[in-house]
Scaffold this motif. Structure first.
Motif, PDB file in Angstrom:
ATOM      1  N   ARG A   1       0.817  -1.214   0.000  1.00  0.00           N
ATOM      2  CA  ARG A   1       0.000   0.000   0.000  1.00  0.00           C
ATOM      3  C   ARG A   1       0.848   1.261   0.000  1.00  0.00           C
ATOM      4  O   ARG A   1       0.615   2.184  -0.772  1.00  0.00           O
ATOM      5  CB  ARG A   1      -0.936   0.029   1.216  1.00  0.00           C
ATOM      6  CG  ARG A   1      -1.767   1.322   1.281  1.00  0.00           C
ATOM      7  CD  ARG A   1      -2.348   1.584   2.647  1.00  0.00           C
ATOM      8  NE  ARG A   1      -1.408   1.504   3.732  1.00  0.00           N
ATOM      9  CZ  ARG A   1      -0.622   2.515   4.145  1.00  0.00           C
ATOM     10  NH1 ARG A   1      -0.650   3.673   3.545  1.00  0.00           N
ATOM     11  NH2 ARG A   1       0.187   2.340   5.168  1.00  0.00           N
ATOM     12  N   ARG A   2       1.845   1.323   0.870  1.00  0.00           N
ATOM     13  CA  ARG A   2       2.646   2.543   0.981  1.00  0.00           C
ATOM     14  C   ARG A   2       3.370   2.855  -0.335  1.00  0.00           C
ATOM     15  O   ARG A   2       3.372   3.994  -0.781  1.00  0.00           O
ATOM     16  CB  ARG A   2       3.644   2.427   2.124  1.00  0.00           C
ATOM     17  CG  ARG A   2       4.494   3.691   2.274  1.00  0.00           C
ATOM     18  CD  ARG A   2       5.517   3.550   3.350  1.00  0.00           C
ATOM     19  NE  ARG A   2       4.951   4.084   4.567  1.00  0.00           N
ATOM     20  CZ  ARG A   2       5.536   4.003   5.740  1.00  0.00           C
ATOM     21  NH1 ARG A   2       6.677   3.379   5.869  1.00  0.00           N
ATOM     22  NH2 ARG A   2       4.976   4.543   6.800  1.00  0.00           N
TER      23      ARG A   2
ATOM     24  N   GLU B   1       0.896   4.086  -2.944  1.00  0.00           N
ATOM     25  CA  GLU B   1       0.534   5.491  -2.746  1.00  0.00           C
ATOM     26  C   GLU B   1       1.632   6.421  -3.228  1.00  0.00           C
ATOM     27  O   GLU B   1       1.361   7.467  -3.819  1.00  0.00           O
ATOM     28  CB  GLU B   1       0.184   5.745  -1.279  1.00  0.00           C
ATOM     29  CG  GLU B   1      -1.129   5.091  -0.883  1.00  0.00           C
ATOM     30  CD  GLU B   1      -1.443   5.166   0.596  1.00  0.00           C
ATOM     31  OE1 GLU B   1      -0.506   5.367   1.413  1.00  0.00           O
ATOM     32  OE2 GLU B   1      -2.634   5.014   0.957  1.00  0.00           O
TER      33      GLU B   1
ATOM     34  N   THR C   1       1.583   6.520  -7.165  1.00  0.00           N
ATOM     35  CA  THR C   1       0.464   7.184  -7.854  1.00  0.00           C
ATOM     36  C   THR C   1       0.907   8.517  -8.447  1.00  0.00           C
ATOM     37  O   THR C   1       0.249   9.046  -9.339  1.00  0.00           O
ATOM     38  CB  THR C   1      -0.764   7.394  -6.937  1.00  0.00           C
ATOM     39  OG1 THR C   1      -0.384   8.182  -5.819  1.00  0.00           O
ATOM     40  CG2 THR C   1      -1.369   6.068  -6.513  1.00  0.00           C
TER      41      THR C   1
ATOM     42  N   LEU D   1      -6.992   0.078   1.766  1.00  0.00           N
ATOM     43  CA  LEU D   1      -7.437   0.793   0.568  1.00  0.00           C
ATOM     44  C   LEU D   1      -8.797   0.252   0.111  1.00  0.00           C
ATOM     45  O   LEU D   1      -9.086  -0.932   0.274  1.00  0.00           O
ATOM     46  CB  LEU D   1      -6.437   0.612  -0.581  1.00  0.00           C
ATOM     47  CG  LEU D   1      -5.120   1.360  -0.485  1.00  0.00           C
ATOM     48  CD1 LEU D   1      -4.212   0.975  -1.649  1.00  0.00           C
ATOM     49  CD2 LEU D   1      -5.328   2.864  -0.460  1.00  0.00           C
TER      50      LEU D   1
END
Length: 185
Positions: free
Chosen positions: A50-51, A54, A57, A90
């Motif tokens: 996830r990190r 992010e 992106t 998320l």
């Protein structure tokens, strides 16, 4: 069977991020950025935590008219690349990305068996879990000439040894040393 390659910038003392996760010390110069572009272009896809998702992106949202040639190239490569992000928090992802909220290790075991090609792996938590379960085939370390003293380690703390063999090494601009290591079973 798919192969998985864990690739990250790493400090001399083995950290991929500082104590707060900061990575400002690892901004690539143009030649290193081009090396990353070429490496990413060769992948079939990318698995992300996830990190890191992010963080990445940025490339999905980058205004290409304001980017230089190397940045535009990477953004186009990244946007087209199939990605799988593993997260239990998320609820939505952007671009050519699929969200998986289940057990990452079980998902990746099945994923490796269902196809061919090389996929990248990024994000310490995800990579650590996959290394602990012998699912990573290669590690590509981009060793920067900096000592952070503390932070997020490239390798997890293990109760056993993992053995690798050097496949390739290269000194890149700015003193960054690229080490391609293959897992020895």
């Amino acid at each position: 069977m798919r192969t998985l390659t864990y690739a990250m910038g790493v400090s001399l003392d083995g950290y991929i991020g500082g104590p707060e996760g900061e990575i400002d010390w690892s901004d690539p110069d143009p030649e290193l950025h081009q090396f990353h572009n070429d490496r990413t272009r060769s992948l079939e896809g990318h698995l992300l935590s996830r990190r890191l998702y992010e963080t990445m992106t940025y490339w999905e949202e980058l205004d290409l008219s304001e980017a230089n040639e190397i940045e535009r190239d990477f953004a186009e490569i990244w946007r087209a690349l199939p990605k799988v992000v593993f997260s239990s928090t998320l609820t939505d992802v952007v671009g050519n990305t699929r969200l998986v909220s289940g057990d990452a290790v079980a998902e990746v075991e099945a994923f490796k068996a269902e196809g061919d090609g090389e996929w990248g792996v990024g994000g310490a938590r995800l990579a650590h879990a996959l290394l602990e379960h012998d699912l990573i085939n290669e590690c590509w370390l981009f060793v920067y000439p900096i000592v952070l003293g503390d932070g997020i380690p490239f390798f997890p703390k293990l109760d056993r040894r993992l053995e690798f063999e050097l496949v390739e090494s290269r000194t890149l601009p700015g003193g960054v040393v690229y080490l391609r290591q293959r897992r020895v079973r």
